[in-house]
Design a protein around this motif. Structure first.
Motif, mmCIF file in Angstrom:
data_model
loop_
_atom_site.group_PDB
_atom_site.id
_atom_site.type_symbol
_atom_site.label_atom_id
_atom_site.label_comp_id
_atom_site.label_asym_id
_atom_site.label_seq_id
_atom_site.Cartn_x
_atom_site.Cartn_y
_atom_site.Cartn_z
ATOM 1 N N ALA A 34 0.827 -1.209 0.000
ATOM 2 C CA ALA A 34 0.000 0.000 0.000
ATOM 3 C C ALA A 34 0.862 1.260 0.000
ATOM 4 N N VAL A 35 1.896 1.273 0.851
ATOM 5 C CA VAL A 35 2.764 2.452 0.905
ATOM 6 C C VAL A 35 3.567 2.587 -0.380
ATOM 7 N N ALA A 36 4.079 1.470 -0.904
ATOM 8 C CA ALA A 36 4.859 1.526 -2.139
ATOM 9 C C ALA A 36 4.036 2.070 -3.294
ATOM 10 N N LEU A 37 2.750 1.736 -3.332
ATOM 11 C CA LEU A 37 1.894 2.204 -4.417
ATOM 12 C C LEU A 37 1.658 3.709 -4.362
ATOM 13 N N LEU A 38 1.922 4.333 -3.217
ATOM 14 C CA LEU A 38 1.833 5.788 -3.148
ATOM 15 C C LEU A 38 2.893 6.452 -4.020
ATOM 16 N N PHE A 39 4.019 5.767 -4.194
ATOM 17 C CA PHE A 39 5.137 6.341 -4.936
ATOM 18 C C PHE A 39 5.165 5.894 -6.392
ATOM 19 N N ARG A 40 4.398 4.873 -6.706
ATOM 20 C CA ARG A 40 4.341 4.376 -8.077
ATOM 21 C C ARG A 40 2.882 4.245 -8.458
ATOM 22 N N LYS A 41 2.539 4.660 -9.667
ATOM 23 C CA LYS A 41 1.134 4.775 -10.014
ATOM 24 C C LYS A 41 0.723 3.852 -11.171
ATOM 25 N N PRO A 42 0.784 2.535 -10.986
ATOM 26 C CA PRO A 42 0.245 1.654 -12.025
ATOM 27 C C PRO A 42 -1.277 1.735 -12.051
ATOM 28 N N GLN A 43 -1.859 1.285 -13.141
ATOM 29 C CA GLN A 43 -3.312 1.342 -13.260
ATOM 30 C C GLN A 43 -3.960 0.476 -12.175
ATOM 31 N N GLY A 44 -4.974 1.044 -11.531
ATOM 32 C CA GLY A 44 -5.707 0.305 -10.519
ATOM 33 C C GLY A 44 -5.094 0.351 -9.144
ATOM 34 N N ASP A 45 -4.017 1.157 -8.955
ATOM 35 C CA ASP A 45 -3.345 1.159 -7.657
ATOM 36 C C ASP A 45 -4.214 1.732 -6.554
ATOM 37 N N ASP A 46 -5.029 2.750 -6.859
ATOM 38 C CA ASP A 46 -5.891 3.335 -5.831
ATOM 39 C C ASP A 46 -6.879 2.301 -5.291
ATOM 40 N N ARG A 47 -7.434 1.522 -6.183
ATOM 41 C CA ARG A 47 -8.355 0.466 -5.741
ATOM 42 C C ARG A 47 -7.636 -0.597 -4.927
ATOM 43 N N THR A 48 -6.389 -0.871 -5.277
ATOM 44 C CA THR A 48 -5.616 -1.854 -4.513
ATOM 45 C C THR A 48 -5.380 -1.374 -3.088
ATOM 46 N N ILE A 49 -4.991 -0.106 -2.933
ATOM 47 C CA ILE A 49 -4.764 0.441 -1.595
ATOM 48 C C ILE A 49 -6.057 0.407 -0.792
ATOM 49 N N ALA A 50 -7.154 0.831 -1.421
ATOM 50 C CA ALA A 50 -8.450 0.823 -0.722
ATOM 51 C C ALA A 50 -8.840 -0.593 -0.312
ATOM 52 N N ALA A 51 -8.569 -1.561 -1.179
ATOM 53 C CA ALA A 51 -8.901 -2.952 -0.862
ATOM 54 C C ALA A 51 -8.080 -3.454 0.321
ATOM 55 N N ILE A 52 -6.808 -3.050 0.403
ATOM 56 C CA ILE A 52 -5.957 -3.456 1.527
ATOM 57 C C ILE A 52 -6.493 -2.868 2.829
ATOM 58 N N LEU A 53 -6.848 -1.590 2.811
ATOM 59 C CA LEU A 53 -7.407 -0.967 4.016
ATOM 60 C C LEU A 53 -8.714 -1.636 4.418
ATOM 61 N N ALA A 54 -9.571 -1.878 3.436
ATOM 62 C CA ALA A 54 -10.852 -2.530 3.732
ATOM 63 C C ALA A 54 -10.631 -3.911 4.334
ATOM 64 N N ALA A 55 -9.686 -4.667 3.772
ATOM 65 C CA ALA A 55 -9.409 -6.014 4.279
ATOM 66 C C ALA A 55 -8.920 -5.980 5.717
ATOM 67 N N MET A 56 -8.088 -4.989 6.052
ATOM 68 C CA MET A 56 -7.586 -4.876 7.425
ATOM 69 C C MET A 56 -8.725 -4.617 8.407
ATOM 70 N N TRP A 57 -9.643 -3.722 8.043
ATOM 71 C CA TRP A 57 -10.766 -3.419 8.925
ATOM 72 C C TRP A 57 -11.703 -4.611 9.070
ATOM 73 N N LEU A 58 -11.987 -5.290 7.966
ATOM 74 C CA LEU A 58 -12.905 -6.427 8.026
ATOM 75 C C LEU A 58 -12.286 -7.597 8.787
ATOM 76 N N TRP A 59 -11.011 -7.857 8.547
ATOM 77 C CA TRP A 59 -10.334 -8.935 9.280
ATOM 78 C C TRP A 59 -10.346 -8.645 10.777
ATOM 79 N N THR A 60 -9.990 -7.410 11.143
ATOM 80 C CA THR A 60 -9.947 -7.052 12.552
ATOM 81 C C THR A 60 -11.322 -7.150 13.192
ATOM 82 N N ALA A 61 -12.353 -6.774 12.444
ATOM 83 C CA ALA A 61 -13.723 -6.854 12.961
ATOM 84 C C ALA A 61 -14.080 -8.269 13.365
#
Length: 218
Positions: A34-61
């Motif tokens: 997620a952090v690495a994708l902030l510095f590199r912008k391949p297509q779909g990276d924003d959705r990837t970061i959002a998916a990682i954050l969502a997964a962390m919240w859902l897993w923790t829940a």
């Protein structure tokens, strides 16, 4: 007064960390991506970061709050519901609607966000170990509520406006709950959670205000 002792609280992490191993390593890898994708912008990276954050919240829940923390605190079921809502909304805004845009070049707030992320992943466990909470009796990055919340604040600081303000209330509420409990439980690595909510929430909310265009003179 809390309905459990510090010893009971730490024992939950021991059981939890032992039960989910090696998911902690996967969480660190996802956080690094997620952090690495902030510095590199391949297509779909924003959705990837959002998916990682969502997964962390859902897993923790589910894995932490509902299955482990509820053993010593029935309020954990309410916390689990809040974390499911937050994870689901992150997925909706960032993955389904594609309305989260992450970029380091968005200004000094983005670099502040990187500092938050570094704290959650690196300084947080180090402070825990130095203050008598070695693994596995410690909250781990990406799979427990407080590091997940700090990391999320960091990543949201690195977004471009506009940003839905509905992404902020639950992390802010948890920063108050978790940060206050950390003081009572003597968990110093979580003290920054309280600070992070008080700093990040107004900064993100103010920055995300819709700009007002000047009205033409009549």
């Amino acid at each position: 007064m809390l309905p459990f002792t510090p010893a009971q609280f730490l024992s939950v992490f021991v059981k939890y960390n032992n039960a989910i191993w090696p998911v902690q390593i996967v969480a660190y890898l996802l956080g690094a991506i997620a952090v690495a994708l902030l510095f590199r912008k391949p297509q779909g990276d924003d959705r990837t970061i959002a998916a990682i954050l969502a997964a962390m919240w859902l897993w923790t829940a589910i894995a932490y709050h509902a299955l482990f923390f509820a053993d010593i605190n029935k309020a954990a079921y309410l916390f689990a519901a809040l974390f499911v809502i937050q994870g689901s909304y992150l997925f909706y805004e960032g993955c389904y609607r594609g309305r989260l845009r992450f970029v380091v070049g968005s200004g000094p707030l983005a670099w502040l966000g990187i500092a938050f992320a570094a704290y959650a992943a690196i300084l947080y466990p180090l402070i825990g170990m130095l203050t008598g909470h070695p693994y596995p009796a410690m909250p781990m990055f990406g799979v427990t509520p407080c590091p997940v919340t700090i990391f999320t604040f960091g990543m949201l600081l690195a977004t471009m406006p506009p940003l839905s303000r509905w992404l902020l209330p639950i992390p802010f509420v948890w920063s108050l709950i978790g940060g206050s409990a950390a003081i009572l439980l003597h968990v110093p690595q979580d003290w920054f959670l309280l600070v992070s909510g008080l700093i990040a929430t107004p900064l993100i909310a103010f920055r995300s205000q819709p700009s007002r265009q000047p009205q033409p003179a009549r």
